[in-house]
Scaffold this active site. Structure first.
Site, PDB file in Angstrom:
ATOM      1  N   SER A  33       0.862  -1.169   0.000  1.00 42.94           N
ATOM      2  CA  SER A  33       0.000   0.000   0.000  1.00 42.94           C
ATOM      3  C   SER A  33       0.903   1.225   0.000  1.00 42.94           C
ATOM      4  O   SER A  33       1.631   1.462   0.964  1.00 42.94           O
ATOM      5  CB  SER A  33      -0.925   0.020   1.218  1.00 42.94           C
ATOM      6  OG  SER A  33      -1.668   1.220   1.264  1.00 42.94           O
ATOM      7  N   ARG A  34       0.872   2.000  -1.106  1.00 44.65           N
ATOM      8  CA  ARG A  34       1.826   3.098  -1.267  1.00 44.65           C
ATOM      9  C   ARG A  34       1.354   4.397  -0.646  1.00 44.65           C
ATOM     10  O   ARG A  34       2.085   5.376  -0.637  1.00 44.65           O
ATOM     11  CB  ARG A  34       2.101   3.320  -2.758  1.00 44.65           C
ATOM     12  CG  ARG A  34       2.614   2.091  -3.483  1.00 44.65           C
ATOM     13  CD  ARG A  34       3.009   2.418  -4.912  1.00 44.65           C
ATOM     14  NE  ARG A  34       3.381   1.210  -5.632  1.00 44.65           N
ATOM     15  CZ  ARG A  34       2.571   0.528  -6.419  1.00 44.65           C
ATOM     16  NH1 ARG A  34       1.336   0.966  -6.607  1.00 44.65           N
ATOM     17  NH2 ARG A  34       2.968  -0.551  -7.037  1.00 44.65           N
ATOM     18  N   VAL A  35       0.115   4.438  -0.159  1.00 42.40           N
ATOM     19  CA  VAL A  35      -0.443   5.694   0.330  1.00 42.40           C
ATOM     20  C   VAL A  35      -0.931   5.595   1.762  1.00 42.40           C
ATOM     21  O   VAL A  35      -0.666   6.461   2.595  1.00 42.40           O
ATOM     22  CB  VAL A  35      -1.596   6.163  -0.581  1.00 42.40           C
ATOM     23  CG1 VAL A  35      -2.237   7.425  -0.032  1.00 42.40           C
ATOM     24  CG2 VAL A  35      -1.093   6.408  -1.989  1.00 42.40           C
TER      25      VAL A  35
END
Length: 517
Positions: A372-374
């Site tokens: 999950s990049r955010v």
């Protein structure tokens, strides 16, 4: 006779008055003709003013109601259309009228709790929808200046995701995996977990079986808040044009709420079928094929859809639209064309592993391949602190477990690490339709961090999870409500939580000993 003459005179005077008030104005009709039609697509000659996405009306030879079509391709001589209804009675030479209007769907709060088609037509047997307005299905994504940072958590209620792959409101997170690995189950649990959060949920089923969609609706009605959900259904027997339109229509319905300061969650199940449908339409319309016979613009088809998910700035109302698209892989091949496209568009992916699924670990999330990049910045302080080393511990355990399968001798420290990892895996395994509150998840993470779970047999950890939930609902009610509201766990609160979990563990240990386990 006099009465008859008077009646005729009165009618003539009335007709003269109506004619004098009638405004005679020229009207421009855009008319073309069908060149060929078949397989739910049509080619039209004429209509030089037609534009992409415009609705056309095809007249039927039998005199029935015209059938609508949507323009997908514009060639110098021909216009390619996808039919949005059954094209019976439409043949070569029939008249086609341009409407000048693009495809639109009803939006508004009257859609909540309803099951509708991609065109906004009710499918649940209820009354016609009194929509707040009608909006086009194709809309530009918010500009960069209209977006804000993703700073609020969107909890799924699944510990393995909320702890190690957290999501934020306004994020685009892909759920990907082989068939029958629990992708839709994660989406359903996420919808159910929003029952007390105020998030509006829109579930869009593209090309799914009616029985599968009914199971989703039944689960939400039984465990969630269906009065704050919209179900958009384009079944496999719908025309391909309608199935292709469904995700865009559902996104427009979701944007109604986000643009008014609310939070919306859009789930698209699934974009792999959507890509196949678009490939079918493109090949039938004789567009040049590219990789794996998909058209060259397939990346743009999905990017212009998912880019509409965003956290809006304060000037735009501060609402959010979170997208959870679902995609299917074959034999876990993440490097295939459509999966790589979607992974590059999304802000992360939750990868499901069929091996884990068949071993009984559900949700079958492959933590090593998922990211999950955010959403990491949206975690509550308590969750962030407790979960910061969890992923590393779990990854070490998985590697050590593979090593010990070869029969190698291990020292006591390695043995303890493996036993602790097995208990982490058991805690991360979670039954369907039972999403956990933030307080419940924090309590389980405290039990992992303090190694309280190591005192119990693996098969007793499900009972511990249930016992912690019961304690939070009874004795720890005020503590749980405060933790859910603030997301903070102070030193005294942690000590109280450790004491309560220790007591529950001792009780289960005595019970296990008494039963001879």
């Amino acid at each position: 006779m006099n009465s008859l003459a008077e009646s005729v005179t009165a009618r003539l005077l009335s007709a003269s008055r109506v004619l004098s008030e009638l405004k005679v104005e020229p009207r421009l009709d855009m008319i073309g003709r069908v060149e060929r039609v078949g397989d739910d697509v049509a080619s039209v000659r004429g209509l030089p003013e037609a534009r992409l996405g415009e609705l056309l009306l095809f007249e039927r030879s039998n005199g029935g109601e015209p059938v609508a079509g949507i323009v997908l391709t514009l060639d110098p001589d021909l216009i390619g259309c996808a039919m949005l209804g059954t094209p019976s009675g439409v043949g070569a030479g029939n008249l086609v009228r341009g409407t000048g209007a693009v495809a639109s769907v009803p939006v508004g709060e009257k859609l909540l709790g309803r099951t509708v088609s991609a065109l906004g037509i009710p499918l649940d047997g209820g009354p016609q929808i009194d929509a707040a307005s009608v909006e086009p299905v194709e809309r530009p994504a918010p500009a960069i200046i209209d977006r804000d940072f993703v700073d609020t958590a969107l909890n799924t209620g699944l510990l393995v995701i909320d702890a190690m792959l957290p999501l934020g409101r306004g994020q685009r997170e892909l759920i990907i995996g082989d068939r029958e690995t629990g992708k839709t189950a994660i989406a359903i649990d996420t919808i159910i977990n929003q029952r007390d959060t105020g998030v509006i949920c829109i579930y869009c089923a593209v090309g799914q079986k009616t029985s599968s969609v009914n199971q989703v609706i039944d689960a939400v009605q039984r465990y969630g808040a269906p009065q704050r959900c919209i179900f958009v259904f384009a079944p496999a027997d719908d025309p391909p044009g309608v199935q292709w339109l469904a995700p865009y229509a559902a996104c427009t319905m979701a944007e109604y709420f986000s643009e008014r300061g609310g939070d919306a969650l859009l789930i698209i199940d699934d974009l792999s079928k959507h890509a196949v449908i678009y490939r079918q339409l493109s090949l039938l319309l004789r567009n040049p094929p590219a990789r794996e016979a998909y058209p060259g613009d397939i990346f743009y088809i999905h990017s212009r859809l998912l880019e509409r998910a965003a956290k809006l700035s304060h000037e735009r109302g501060g609402g959010s639209l979170t997208a959870l698209p679902i995609a299917a892989t074959e034999e876990g091949n993440l490097s295939a064309y459509i999966p790589t496209n979607l992974i590059s568009i999304a802000d992360g992916q939750i990868v499901l592993d069929p091996r884990l699924f068949h071993e009984g670990q559900k949700p079958a999330v492959n933590v090593g391949k998922s990211v999950s990049r955010v959403g990491g910045k949206t975690q509550s302080p308590a969750m962030r602190k407790l979960a910061e080393t969890l992923r590393l511990e779990y990854a070490q355990f998985l590697e050590l477990e593979i090593f010990t399968r070869f029969g190698g001798m291990v020292d006591e420290r390695t043995h303890n690490t493996i036993e602790h990892g097995r208990r982490i895996r058991a805690v991360l395994t979670q039954p369907q339709y039972v999403p956990l509150s933030l307080a419940h998840q924090v309590a389980l993470l405290v039990a992992i961090d303090e190694k309280l779970i190591d005192r119990l047999p693996v098969d007793k950890l499900a009972e511990l999870r249930t016992a912690i939930g019961e304690w939070l609902n009874t004795q720890g009610g005020e503590f749980g409500r405060r933790l859910n509201a603030t997301g903070n766990l102070d030193t005294d609160g942690r000590a109280a939580l450790v004491a309560a979990i220790t007591e529950l563990v001792e009780r289960l240990t005595v019970h296990a000993t008494a039963s001879g386990q």
